[in-house]
Write an enzyme that holds these catalytic residues in place. Structure first.
Site, PDB file in Angstrom:
ATOM      1  N   TYR A   1       0.815  -1.021   0.229  1.00  0.00           N
ATOM      2  CA  TYR A   1       0.058  -0.014   0.109  1.00  0.00           C
ATOM      3  C   TYR A   1       0.775   1.174   0.099  1.00  0.00           C
ATOM      4  O   TYR A   1       0.164   2.351  -0.237  1.00  0.00           O
ATOM      5  CB  TYR A   1      -0.993  -0.064   1.276  1.00  0.00           C
ATOM      6  CG  TYR A   1      -2.058  -1.237   1.195  1.00  0.00           C
ATOM      7  CD1 TYR A   1      -2.053  -1.936   0.085  1.00  0.00           C
ATOM      8  CD2 TYR A   1      -2.563  -1.145   2.571  1.00  0.00           C
ATOM      9  CE1 TYR A   1      -3.140  -3.092   0.255  1.00  0.00           C
ATOM     10  CE2 TYR A   1      -3.465  -2.409   2.341  1.00  0.00           C
ATOM     11  CZ  TYR A   1      -3.565  -3.381   1.193  1.00  0.00           C
ATOM     12  OH  TYR A   1      -4.576  -4.350   1.494  1.00  0.00           O
TER      13      TYR A   1
ATOM     14  N   ILE B   1     -13.201  -4.750   7.405  1.00  0.00           N
ATOM     15  CA  ILE B   1     -12.214  -3.629   7.578  1.00  0.00           C
ATOM     16  C   ILE B   1     -12.591  -2.835   6.488  1.00  0.00           C
ATOM     17  O   ILE B   1     -11.882  -2.460   5.665  1.00  0.00           O
ATOM     18  CB  ILE B   1     -10.766  -4.331   7.309  1.00  0.00           C
ATOM     19  CG1 ILE B   1     -10.777  -5.199   6.290  1.00  0.00           C
ATOM     20  CG2 ILE B   1     -10.259  -4.791   8.809  1.00  0.00           C
ATOM     21  CD1 ILE B   1      -9.200  -5.473   5.832  1.00  0.00           C
TER      22      ILE B   1
ATOM     23  N   SER C   1     -12.317   4.436   4.624  1.00  0.00           N
ATOM     24  CA  SER C   1     -12.936   5.577   4.140  1.00  0.00           C
ATOM     25  C   SER C   1     -11.729   6.450   4.505  1.00  0.00           C
ATOM     26  O   SER C   1     -11.111   6.465   5.575  1.00  0.00           O
ATOM     27  CB  SER C   1     -14.283   6.001   4.841  1.00  0.00           C
ATOM     28  OG  SER C   1     -14.533   7.243   4.433  1.00  0.00           O
TER      29      SER C   1
ATOM     30  N   ASN D   1     -19.128   4.155   9.468  1.00  0.00           N
ATOM     31  CA  ASN D   1     -18.795   2.812   9.376  1.00  0.00           C
ATOM     32  C   ASN D   1     -18.466   2.200  10.768  1.00  0.00           C
ATOM     33  O   ASN D   1     -18.320   1.004  10.823  1.00  0.00           O
ATOM     34  CB  ASN D   1     -17.654   2.446   8.432  1.00  0.00           C
ATOM     35  CG  ASN D   1     -18.049   3.043   6.921  1.00  0.00           C
ATOM     36  OD1 ASN D   1     -19.246   2.948   6.520  1.00  0.00           O
ATOM     37  ND2 ASN D   1     -17.214   3.170   6.145  1.00  0.00           N
TER      38      ASN D   1
HETATM   39  P1  NAD Z   1     -14.386  -1.063   0.928  1.00  0.00           P
HETATM   40  O1  NAD Z   1     -15.332  -2.027   0.437  1.00  0.00           O
HETATM   41  O2  NAD Z   1     -14.109  -0.708   2.160  1.00  0.00           O
HETATM   42  O3  NAD Z   1     -14.953   0.231  -0.112  1.00  0.00           O
HETATM   43  C1  NAD Z   1     -14.140   1.360   0.164  1.00  0.00           C
HETATM   44  C2  NAD Z   1     -14.797   2.376  -0.812  1.00  0.00           C
HETATM   45  O4  NAD Z   1     -16.196   2.651  -0.331  1.00  0.00           O
HETATM   46  C3  NAD Z   1     -14.230   3.814  -0.985  1.00  0.00           C
HETATM   47  O5  NAD Z   1     -14.338   4.416  -2.242  1.00  0.00           O
HETATM   48  C4  NAD Z   1     -15.029   4.696   0.180  1.00  0.00           C
HETATM   49  O6  NAD Z   1     -15.135   5.902  -0.175  1.00  0.00           O
HETATM   50  C5  NAD Z   1     -16.512   4.053  -0.015  1.00  0.00           C
HETATM   51  N1  NAD Z   1     -17.097   3.933   1.111  1.00  0.00           N
HETATM   52  C6  NAD Z   1     -16.670   3.708   2.469  1.00  0.00           C
HETATM   53  N2  NAD Z   1     -17.738   3.787   3.162  1.00  0.00           N
HETATM   54  C7  NAD Z   1     -18.743   4.252   2.805  1.00  0.00           C
HETATM   55  C8  NAD Z   1     -19.994   4.661   3.261  1.00  0.00           C
HETATM   56  N3  NAD Z   1     -20.286   4.495   4.436  1.00  0.00           N
HETATM   57  N4  NAD Z   1     -21.008   4.695   2.338  1.00  0.00           N
HETATM   58  C9  NAD Z   1     -20.676   4.865   1.065  1.00  0.00           C
HETATM   59  N5  NAD Z   1     -19.376   4.728   0.472  1.00  0.00           N
HETATM   60  C10 NAD Z   1     -18.507   4.158   1.334  1.00  0.00           C
HETATM   61  O7  NAD Z   1     -13.199  -1.177   0.014  1.00  0.00           O
HETATM   62  P2  NAD Z   1     -11.636  -1.648   0.166  1.00  0.00           P
HETATM   63  O8  NAD Z   1     -11.055  -0.600   0.452  1.00  0.00           O
HETATM   64  O9  NAD Z   1     -11.493  -2.260  -1.150  1.00  0.00           O
HETATM   65  O10 NAD Z   1     -11.316  -2.736   1.327  1.00  0.00           O
HETATM   66  C11 NAD Z   1     -11.239  -2.727   2.587  1.00  0.00           C
HETATM   67  C12 NAD Z   1      -9.869  -2.892   3.057  1.00  0.00           C
HETATM   68  O11 NAD Z   1      -9.662  -4.269   2.732  1.00  0.00           O
HETATM   69  C13 NAD Z   1      -8.554  -2.058   2.254  1.00  0.00           C
HETATM   70  O12 NAD Z   1      -8.481  -0.692   2.387  1.00  0.00           O
HETATM   71  C14 NAD Z   1      -7.520  -3.039   2.822  1.00  0.00           C
HETATM   72  O13 NAD Z   1      -7.091  -2.424   3.847  1.00  0.00           O
HETATM   73  C15 NAD Z   1      -8.198  -4.454   2.582  1.00  0.00           C
HETATM   74  N6  NAD Z   1      -7.994  -5.113   1.170  1.00  0.00           N
HETATM   75  C16 NAD Z   1      -7.256  -6.023   1.194  1.00  0.00           C
HETATM   76  C17 NAD Z   1      -6.992  -6.987   0.122  1.00  0.00           C
HETATM   77  C18 NAD Z   1      -6.155  -8.147   0.232  1.00  0.00           C
HETATM   78  O14 NAD Z   1      -5.728  -8.660  -1.046  1.00  0.00           O
HETATM   79  N7  NAD Z   1      -5.950  -8.622   1.200  1.00  0.00           N
HETATM   80  C19 NAD Z   1      -7.675  -6.381  -1.179  1.00  0.00           C
HETATM   81  C20 NAD Z   1      -8.208  -5.196  -1.226  1.00  0.00           C
HETATM   82  C21 NAD Z   1      -8.518  -4.476   0.271  1.00  0.00           C
END
Ligand code: NAD
Length: 275
Positions: A50, A228, A231, A240
């Site tokens: 990241y 997890i 935002s 959240n």
């Molecule tokens: P997420 O599902 O948390 O979505 C994030 C998106 O949703 C952002 O655009 C955000 O602005 C929006 N959002 C957040 N809260 C909201 C709300 N209450 N209402 C409307 N929109 C909202 O997706 P993510 O970031 O893909 O996944 C979360 C975390 O998982 C990542 O930050 C990371 O730490 C982890 N992750 C891990 C892997 C892995 O391969 N292990 C892959 C992807 C993500």
């Protein structure tokens, strides 16, 4: 508001809800982590790839919370797999974080084409023994890969962080986790908003006086997963986190279960070998 805690198979405890740092720009990571922790989160999910571990660690330190009050996760990137490389990568992560240990160290992806995940898992076991991390787990592993590392080492990962959202519920993998005492941790839990307008989600949101995102995050908690969301906005972080004053009924849970289509947002771990 009482946050829930999960007990891991190594006896340690972990907050069920945290926040993720994927795609959080390095320049705002420290302030994002500080505002998340001040808002009430106690788990911060990061990764070497990241590119923001410096901000992650700086935010934990600047929050003013005791180190033991915050659960810090990082992950070994694909290019660093292998026994020696993974141990060096864990040390490099701690240097960037400015922390003496992380609570949880994960293998980010199995990258089956490399066939190094077993050696990497052995390195994580050594990293834990050396005190670089307190718990060890994996991410994006599938059942045969979990069977292999458990069978070869006798050490069961505390969790497997995988993509889970209403359109990709992975029931078979989750049932396997449950049998082996592995926590499911949901990444991309909001599924890029693709279920926000689903009638099952909208109806539950109306009934509970919550947003679609809150209903979906509450669904993750009620299936027993750790979750997890990400935002960078203070209001998004607060929204959240506000999941502990309502519950979905059995009928609402069943209606969301029916949204599963087995469709991923992210890559398929079976053939994701980047890095
Ligand atoms: P997420 O599902 O948390 O979505 C994030 C998106 O949703 C952002 O655009 C955000 O602005 C929006 N959002 C957040 N809260 C909201 C709300 N209450 N209402 C409307 N929109 C909202 O997706 P993510 O970031 O893909 O996944 C979360 C975390 O998982 C990542 O930050 C990371 O730490 C982890 N992750 C891990 C892997 C892995 O391969 N292990 C892959 C992807 C993500």
């Amino acid at each position: 508001m009482t946050q829930t805690t999960l007990t891991l198979n190594d006896g340690r405890k972990m907050p069920q809800l945290g926040f993720g740092l994927w795609q959080v720009p390095a320049g705002i990571t420290e302030e994002t982590v500080v505002s998340g922790l001040r808002a009430g989160y106690r788990l911060v999910d990061g990764a070497a790839i990241y590119g923001n571990e410096e901000g992650q660690g700086a935010g934990v330190r600047a929050s003013g919370l005791p180190r033991d009050a915050v659960f810090v996760t990082t992950k070994i990137w694909n290019s660093e797999q292998g026994y020696d490389k993974a141990l060096r990568a864990a040390e490099a992560s701690l240097t960037r974080l400015g922390l003496p240990f992380v609570d949880l160290l994960l293998i980010h992806w199995p990258t089956p084409a490399r066939d190094l995940y077993l050696e990497t898992w052995k390195a994580l076991i050594a990293a834990r023994e050396a005190g670089l991390c307190r718990s060890i787990g994996v991410s994006n592993f599938q059942e045969p890969q979990l069977e292999r590392i458990i069978g070869e080492t006798g050490v069961v990962p505390v969790l497997n962080q995988v993509e889970i959202n209403p359109r990709l519920q992975q029931p078979a993998l989750r049932a396997f986790h449950e049998r082996r005492g592995i926590v499911t941790q949901s990444w991309t839990p909001l599924g890029q908003g693709r279920s926000f307008a689903a009638p099952a989600v909208v109806a539950a949101a109306r009934r509970a006086g919550k947003s679609p995102a809150q209903v979906i995050l509450r669904w993750h908690l009620q299936i027993g997963a750790s979750v997890i969301p990400r935002s960078t906005r203070a209001e998004g972080l607060a929204e959240n986190l506000d999941l502990f004053d309502f519950a979905l009924s059995a009928e609402e849970m069943a209606a969301i279960a029916a949204l599963d289509e087995g469709q991923r947002c992210g890559p398929d771990p079976a053939n994701f070998n980047m890095g």
